[in-house]
Design a protein around this motif. Structure first.
Motif, PDB file in Angstrom:
ATOM      1  N   HIS A 155      21.580 -69.756  33.913  1.00 21.51           N
ATOM      2  CA  HIS A 155      22.733 -70.219  33.149  1.00 21.51           C
ATOM      3  C   HIS A 155      23.696 -69.117  32.718  1.00 21.51           C
ATOM      4  O   HIS A 155      24.911 -69.320  32.752  1.00 21.51           O
ATOM      5  N   SER A 177      22.761 -71.692  38.453  1.00 23.43           N
ATOM      6  CA  SER A 177      22.505 -73.126  38.313  1.00 23.43           C
ATOM      7  C   SER A 177      23.812 -73.919  38.411  1.00 23.43           C
ATOM      8  O   SER A 177      24.884 -73.426  38.037  1.00 23.43           O
ATOM      9  N   SER A 178      23.726 -75.146  38.866  1.00 22.07           N
ATOM     10  CA  SER A 178      24.921 -75.995  38.933  1.00 22.07           C
ATOM     11  C   SER A 178      25.441 -76.367  37.550  1.00 22.07           C
ATOM     12  O   SER A 178      26.596 -76.771  37.405  1.00 22.07           O
ATOM     13  N   ASP A 179      24.604 -76.239  36.499  1.00 28.10           N
ATOM     14  CA  ASP A 179      25.062 -76.477  35.128  1.00 28.10           C
ATOM     15  C   ASP A 179      25.123 -75.170  34.333  1.00 28.10           C
ATOM     16  O   ASP A 179      24.897 -75.142  33.124  1.00 28.10           O
ATOM     17  N   TYR A 181      26.561 -71.737  32.445  1.00 27.24           N
ATOM     18  CA  TYR A 181      27.616 -71.465  31.472  1.00 27.24           C
ATOM     19  C   TYR A 181      28.442 -70.280  31.971  1.00 27.24           C
ATOM     20  O   TYR A 181      28.449 -69.981  33.156  1.00 27.24           O
ATOM     21  N   SER A 203      28.461 -72.936  38.621  1.00 29.46           N
ATOM     22  CA  SER A 203      28.615 -74.126  37.796  1.00 29.46           C
ATOM     23  C   SER A 203      29.563 -75.128  38.445  1.00 29.46           C
ATOM     24  O   SER A 203      30.612 -74.756  38.975  1.00 29.46           O
ATOM     25  N   TYR A 205      30.840 -77.417  36.486  1.00 33.65           N
ATOM     26  CA  TYR A 205      31.540 -77.917  35.311  1.00 33.65           C
ATOM     27  C   TYR A 205      32.738 -77.054  34.924  1.00 33.65           C
ATOM     28  O   TYR A 205      33.306 -77.222  33.855  1.00 33.65           O
TER      29      TYR A 205
END
Length: 233
Positions: A155, A177-179, A181, A203, A205
């Motif tokens: 992250h 990670s795809s999520d 920060y 990410s 997002y």
């Protein structure tokens, strides 16, 4: 503590770690790792515990090829202090933090990390309610003097809440990670001086690769890239 054992209780402050050793000198707060292989389940499920857990100031000197494998964090202190890492080489595979120094809620304490002339690679997976963070100093994070750092963290790759400075060094900082920060962040100044800094976040997002400043704390961030540095985000 190394893998949950207090090295101060060991004869000559020495522990066998796989085919290598860990030797502590209380007079200088120095832990020498010589081809140490530290495999730790200490504090599993607790991100405040690590394969190496310490209070106060600590100098770690690396000789040969050293590895830390931990089901919690790699090197961690939550009680403030200054951590200095020098030498070659260190490989860390952990779940929560690779290297972390915090203040334990006391803003008056130092919580600094300096990596000086060291070669370190870190892989942090993250698990459950705890994200994976490569290196975090609640104070200043400094990498200097031909250090070579590679981080693959789920992250967040690098956090220096007080500041981040990278001088005469090479750093690869990846949030994988795809999520994820922000891959690299500070509440204050980020300085890259005569260095190579490669940053990636995977990410989905829209998180930032390189972030400076914190509106909630009223800090104005600055990013300074100087002296022929090459920064790729």
């Amino acid at each position: 503590y190394i893998a949950g054992t207090n090295i101060l209780d060991e004869p000559n402050y020495t522990m066998n770690c796989g085919n290598g050793t860990a030797v502590y000198s209380p007079a200088s707060n120095t832990l020498n790792l010589n081809n140490a292989e530290i495999d730790s389940r200490y504090g599993e499920g607790d991100n405040s515990k690590g394969a190496i857990t310490f209070d106060g100031d600590l100098n770690i000197v690396l000789s040969g090829d050293n590895t830390i494998t931990s089901t919690s964090s790699g090197i961690v202190s939550r009680t403030g202090g200054v951590l200095n890492l020098t030498g070659k080489n260190l490989h860390i595979s952990s779940v929560y933090y690779g290297i972390m120094v915090g203040r334990g809620g006391n803003s008056a304490l130092d919580a600094n990390i300096t990596i000086d002339s060291a070669s370190i690679d870190i892989e942090v997976k993250g698990s459950g309610n705890f994200v994976g963070t490569g290196i975090q100093a609640e104070g200043a994070l400094s990498v200097k003097n031909q250090s070579n750092i590679v981080i693959n963290a789920s992250h967040m790759a690098m956090i220096g809440n007080g500041s981040i400075s990278i001088t005469d060094s090479t750093v690869n900082a990846y949030a994988v990670s795809s999520d994820a920060y922000q891959a690299v962040s500070s509440d204050n100044e980020i300085l890259v001086d005569n260095s190579v800094f490669d940053i990636k976040t995977f990410s989905t997002y829209g998180s930032f690769g390189l972030w400076s400043g914190n509106d909630l704390q009223g800090t104005v961030g600055t990013i300074n890239i100087i002296n022929k540095s090459k920064v790729t985000v």
